[in-house]
Design a protein around this motif. Structure first.
Motif, PDB file in Angstrom:
ATOM      1  N   CYS A 100      32.796   8.493  -4.598  1.00  0.00           N
ATOM      2  CA  CYS A 100      33.036   7.045  -4.602  1.00  0.00           C
ATOM      3  C   CYS A 100      34.233   6.746  -5.508  1.00  0.00           C
ATOM      4  O   CYS A 100      34.222   7.099  -6.687  1.00  0.00           O
ATOM      5  CB  CYS A 100      31.798   6.309  -5.112  1.00  0.00           C
ATOM      6  SG  CYS A 100      32.080   4.549  -5.383  1.00  0.00           S
ATOM      7  N   SER A 108      27.781   1.677  -3.487  1.00  0.00           N
ATOM      8  CA  SER A 108      28.242   2.477  -4.616  1.00  0.00           C
ATOM      9  C   SER A 108      29.560   1.921  -5.139  1.00  0.00           C
ATOM     10  O   SER A 108      30.488   1.720  -4.352  1.00  0.00           O
ATOM     11  CB  SER A 108      28.443   3.926  -4.175  1.00  0.00           C
ATOM     12  OG  SER A 108      28.960   4.699  -5.228  1.00  0.00           O
ATOM     13  N   GLY A 142      24.067   2.757   2.528  1.00  0.00           N
ATOM     14  CA  GLY A 142      25.113   2.901   1.511  1.00  0.00           C
ATOM     15  C   GLY A 142      26.371   2.140   1.856  1.00  0.00           C
ATOM     16  O   GLY A 142      26.373   1.233   2.664  1.00  0.00           O
ATOM     17  N   TYR A 176      25.417   5.481  -7.595  1.00  0.00           N
ATOM     18  CA  TYR A 176      26.692   5.824  -6.957  1.00  0.00           C
ATOM     19  C   TYR A 176      26.503   7.032  -6.053  1.00  0.00           C
ATOM     20  O   TYR A 176      25.467   7.687  -6.082  1.00  0.00           O
ATOM     21  CB  TYR A 176      27.758   6.136  -8.017  1.00  0.00           C
ATOM     22  CG  TYR A 176      27.484   7.419  -8.762  1.00  0.00           C
ATOM     23  CD1 TYR A 176      28.113   8.603  -8.393  1.00  0.00           C
ATOM     24  CD2 TYR A 176      26.574   7.464  -9.811  1.00  0.00           C
ATOM     25  CE1 TYR A 176      27.844   9.795  -9.056  1.00  0.00           C
ATOM     26  CE2 TYR A 176      26.306   8.635 -10.479  1.00  0.00           C
ATOM     27  CZ  TYR A 176      26.933   9.803 -10.088  1.00  0.00           C
ATOM     28  OH  TYR A 176      26.668  10.975 -10.740  1.00  0.00           O
ATOM     29  N   PHE A 177      27.516   7.310  -5.237  1.00  0.00           N
ATOM     30  CA  PHE A 177      27.518   8.551  -4.464  1.00  0.00           C
ATOM     31  C   PHE A 177      28.757   9.351  -4.839  1.00  0.00           C
ATOM     32  O   PHE A 177      29.765   8.794  -5.300  1.00  0.00           O
ATOM     33  CB  PHE A 177      27.434   8.313  -2.954  1.00  0.00           C
ATOM     34  CG  PHE A 177      28.554   7.490  -2.364  1.00  0.00           C
ATOM     35  CD1 PHE A 177      29.794   8.038  -2.109  1.00  0.00           C
ATOM     36  CD2 PHE A 177      28.342   6.157  -2.045  1.00  0.00           C
ATOM     37  CE1 PHE A 177      30.827   7.285  -1.550  1.00  0.00           C
ATOM     38  CE2 PHE A 177      29.349   5.390  -1.490  1.00  0.00           C
ATOM     39  CZ  PHE A 177      30.598   5.966  -1.250  1.00  0.00           C
ATOM     40  N   GLU A 178      28.661  10.681  -4.692  1.00  0.00           N
ATOM     41  CA  GLU A 178      29.788  11.565  -5.001  1.00  0.00           C
ATOM     42  C   GLU A 178      31.001  11.162  -4.172  1.00  0.00           C
ATOM     43  O   GLU A 178      30.874  10.854  -2.997  1.00  0.00           O
ATOM     44  CB  GLU A 178      29.439  13.029  -4.693  1.00  0.00           C
ATOM     45  CG  GLU A 178      28.433  13.642  -5.618  1.00  0.00           C
ATOM     46  CD  GLU A 178      28.932  13.832  -7.047  1.00  0.00           C
ATOM     47  OE1 GLU A 178      30.148  13.962  -7.271  1.00  0.00           O
ATOM     48  OE2 GLU A 178      28.068  13.812  -7.944  1.00  0.00           O
ATOM     49  N   LYS A 231      18.729   4.814  -2.463  1.00  0.00           N
ATOM     50  CA  LYS A 231      19.783   5.170  -1.501  1.00  0.00           C
ATOM     51  C   LYS A 231      20.259   3.946  -0.728  1.00  0.00           C
ATOM     52  O   LYS A 231      21.255   4.011  -0.020  1.00  0.00           O
ATOM     53  CB  LYS A 231      19.290   6.239  -0.519  1.00  0.00           C
ATOM     54  CG  LYS A 231      19.232   7.616  -1.121  1.00  0.00           C
ATOM     55  CD  LYS A 231      19.016   8.640  -0.031  1.00  0.00           C
ATOM     56  CE  LYS A 231      19.353  10.007  -0.572  1.00  0.00           C
ATOM     57  NZ  LYS A 231      20.069  10.828   0.361  1.00  0.00           N
ATOM     58  N   CYS A 280      22.900   9.526  -9.026  1.00  0.00           N
ATOM     59  CA  CYS A 280      23.724   9.956  -7.892  1.00  0.00           C
ATOM     60  C   CYS A 280      22.853   9.963  -6.637  1.00  0.00           C
ATOM     61  O   CYS A 280      21.875  10.704  -6.547  1.00  0.00           O
ATOM     62  CB  CYS A 280      24.295  11.341  -8.148  1.00  0.00           C
ATOM     63  SG  CYS A 280      25.335  11.921  -6.796  1.00  0.00           S
ATOM     64  N   GLN A 281      23.226   9.140  -5.676  1.00  0.00           N
ATOM     65  CA  GLN A 281      22.457   9.030  -4.439  1.00  0.00           C
ATOM     66  C   GLN A 281      22.391  10.353  -3.685  1.00  0.00           C
ATOM     67  O   GLN A 281      21.412  10.619  -2.992  1.00  0.00           O
ATOM     68  CB  GLN A 281      23.059   7.956  -3.540  1.00  0.00           C
ATOM     69  CG  GLN A 281      22.898   6.564  -4.113  1.00  0.00           C
ATOM     70  CD  GLN A 281      23.693   5.535  -3.344  1.00  0.00           C
ATOM     71  OE1 GLN A 281      24.851   5.772  -3.005  1.00  0.00           O
ATOM     72  NE2 GLN A 281      23.082   4.396  -3.073  1.00  0.00           N
ATOM     73  N   ASP A 282      23.408  11.200  -3.833  1.00  0.00           N
ATOM     74  CA  ASP A 282      23.431  12.477  -3.127  1.00  0.00           C
ATOM     75  C   ASP A 282      22.307  13.395  -3.582  1.00  0.00           C
ATOM     76  O   ASP A 282      21.936  14.325  -2.857  1.00  0.00           O
ATOM     77  CB  ASP A 282      24.777  13.181  -3.330  1.00  0.00           C
ATOM     78  CG  ASP A 282      25.947  12.348  -2.840  1.00  0.00           C
ATOM     79  OD1 ASP A 282      25.915  11.932  -1.679  1.00  0.00           O
ATOM     80  OD2 ASP A 282      26.869  12.100  -3.633  1.00  0.00           O
TER      81      ASP A 282
END
Length: 82
Positions: free
Chosen positions: A12, A48, A66, A8-10, A44, A33-35
């Motif tokens: 999402c 997400s 993404g 996931y990314f922050e 990446k 977390c992808q970030d």
């Protein structure tokens, strides 16, 4: 190592609902977390959230750059997928 990975990314909007679905069926998983990943990391390249079992996508998708996964499976749909 967990065989399930939730990518996931922050920020999402589907991240927390995905966590709740997975926890409701008792799945142990690693959150990625992808970030926090380095540029060029292949994780990446998923939408997400994406749930992987090994390298198999259970929900989500490969997505260069993404993006969001819509819609999430219901609890019953996830049980069938697993």
């Amino acid at each position: 190592m967990d065989k399930y990975k939730l990518i996931y990314f922050e920020g999402c909007p589907n991240h927390q609902p995905a966590v709740e679905i997975l926890e409701s069926v008792g799945i142990e998983f690693t959150r990625i977390c992808q970030d926090q990943l380095e540029d060029g990391d292949p994780l990446k390249n998923y939408s997400s959230p994406t749930l992987l079992k090994g390298e198999k996508i259970l929900f989500g998708a490969e997505a260069k750059g993404g993006g969001c996964s819509m819609p999430l499976p219901s609890k019953d749909e996830l049980i069938k997928i697993l």
